[in-house]
Design an enzyme around this catalytic site. Sequence first.
Site, PDB file in Angstrom:
ATOM      1  N   ASP A 166      70.380 -36.014 -46.019  1.00  0.00           N
ATOM      2  CA  ASP A 166      70.784 -37.187 -45.249  1.00  0.00           C
ATOM      3  C   ASP A 166      72.283 -37.359 -45.468  1.00  0.00           C
ATOM      4  OD1 ASP A 166      71.410 -39.754 -44.334  1.00  0.00           O
ATOM      5  OD2 ASP A 166      69.413 -40.531 -44.776  1.00  0.00           O
ATOM      6  N   ARG A 190      62.197 -36.855 -21.394  1.00  0.00           N
ATOM      7  CA  ARG A 190      61.629 -36.834 -22.754  1.00  0.00           C
ATOM      8  C   ARG A 190      61.477 -35.398 -23.242  1.00  0.00           C
ATOM      9  NH1 ARG A 190      56.509 -36.437 -24.195  1.00  0.00           N
ATOM     10  NH2 ARG A 190      55.651 -37.481 -22.378  1.00  0.00           N
ATOM     11  N   LYS A 222      75.156 -45.830 -38.010  1.00  0.00           N
ATOM     12  CA  LYS A 222      76.144 -46.215 -39.011  1.00  0.00           C
ATOM     13  C   LYS A 222      77.531 -45.650 -38.647  1.00  0.00           C
ATOM     14  CE  LYS A 222      72.393 -47.863 -40.868  1.00  0.00           C
ATOM     15  NZ  LYS A 222      71.635 -47.110 -41.880  1.00  0.00           N
ATOM     16  N   TYR A 231      67.822 -44.415 -49.553  1.00  0.00           N
ATOM     17  CA  TYR A 231      67.592 -45.314 -48.434  1.00  0.00           C
ATOM     18  C   TYR A 231      66.123 -45.757 -48.394  1.00  0.00           C
ATOM     19  CZ  TYR A 231      67.064 -47.218 -43.828  1.00  0.00           C
ATOM     20  OH  TYR A 231      66.750 -48.051 -42.798  1.00  0.00           O
TER      21      TYR A 231
HETATM   22  C1  LIG Z   1      70.348 -46.710 -42.053  1.00  0.00           C
HETATM   23  C2  LIG Z   1      70.020 -45.426 -42.719  1.00  0.00           C
HETATM   24  C3  LIG Z   1      68.958 -44.631 -42.268  1.00  0.00           C
HETATM   25  C4  LIG Z   1      68.028 -45.071 -41.142  1.00  0.00           C
HETATM   26  O1  LIG Z   1      68.690 -45.145 -39.933  1.00  0.00           O
HETATM   27  P1  LIG Z   1      68.235 -46.110 -38.712  1.00  0.00           P
HETATM   28  O2  LIG Z   1      69.204 -45.710 -37.651  1.00  0.00           O
HETATM   29  O3  LIG Z   1      68.345 -47.516 -39.192  1.00  0.00           O
HETATM   30  O4  LIG Z   1      66.833 -45.752 -38.382  1.00  0.00           O
HETATM   31  C5  LIG Z   1      68.726 -43.436 -42.898  1.00  0.00           C
HETATM   32  N1  LIG Z   1      69.482 -43.037 -43.956  1.00  0.00           N
HETATM   33  C6  LIG Z   1      70.496 -43.774 -44.411  1.00  0.00           C
HETATM   34  C7  LIG Z   1      71.296 -43.280 -45.581  1.00  0.00           C
HETATM   35  C8  LIG Z   1      70.812 -44.992 -43.830  1.00  0.00           C
HETATM   36  O5  LIG Z   1      71.827 -45.736 -44.305  1.00  0.00           O
END
Ligand SMILES: *Cc1c(COP(=O)(O)O)cnc(C)c1O
Length: 351
Positions: A166, A44, A191, A96
Amino acid sequence: MNDDWSPRTRAIAAGRPDGPGEPLNTPIVPASTFLAGGERAYSREDGTPTWAALEEAVGALEGGHATAFASGIATAAAVFDLVPLGAEVALPTFSYAGTRGLADHAERAGRLRVRRIEPADTGAWIAAAGTADVLWLESPTNPTLDLVDLRAVLDAAAGRARVVVDNTFATPLGQRPLSLGADVVVHSATKLIGGHSDLLLGLTVTADAALAGQLRDARIRSGATPGALEAWLALRGLRTLPVRYAEQSRTAARLADLLPEHPAVTRVRYPGLGTMLAFELADAEAADRLCGALRLIRHATSLGGVESLVERRAALAGDAHVPPGLIRFSVGLEDPDDLWHDLRQALDQNA
Ligand SMILES: *Cc1c(COP(=O)(O)O)cnc(C)c1O
């Protein structure tokens, strides 16, 4: 890592062992603890070789030091963890839902002040660059595919607000925000980086070594560490990200051209690159009917995998503001003709 190598080459070459007799791929190391006296003691706090391989490869693609987390949303929690009580965070009105929910919660709890700005309102972002502590940008946005003028906002914020981007939708193949001056890039590797809808993982990347250390410390505090298998799978997925991204983007562009010609489609949102698009039908009923009529394209949440997925986002609590007939479409690796035939037969039932 050779500085001249293209992203496509980096995705293959980075994050590998290089001593004689070592495995070509860093193995899955499911360790919580390590024998005393080495560079790692407890995972960790010190990480594992599997996380390090993934971090090295994503860092090589984005141009910074990467830190792997348990999920994409854990990266947002880590970024917010670093700001002082009462700090002002500016984020898109619509982006998001999970990130907006996290900011809303911190605002209700009195920890953060939140300013919400339309993605395309460049003037408002530039004004916020002078007053906010953090600008949280997402471009293209999930699920409406709106764009923020990253170059203009990042230029205005230089030396002022900390800027986080992001980059889940664009990936480092579409844009590299650190090279434009962003302080931190975050990814939901759940994703496109993972690419196979079989894991949850997130990453932060920053070119600032001190900030990278702070993000690592936030991971230690929160305990939002990735699993060994997840990190290994995410790196395996990353190896093919450039070809998946190129091919899925080509298909998305083609479908974005074909969709407006169908009489049931009232609007198509496609920023001109990337694997994600959205299209609108007359109302929620028409959109729900479409989701039920598709035979190849699957009806499921999430995105970025090799399988094409659709979802009517307004059906979800966090996205109730989205147009009721909007379908988010994550374009996969299937034959584009098969995808179009499936869409057309489902749309014909609405025409
Ligand atoms: C899905 C998503 C997240 C969050 O990610 P997780 O892996 O589900 O926690 C953040 N930003 C965007 C643009 C996303 O599509």
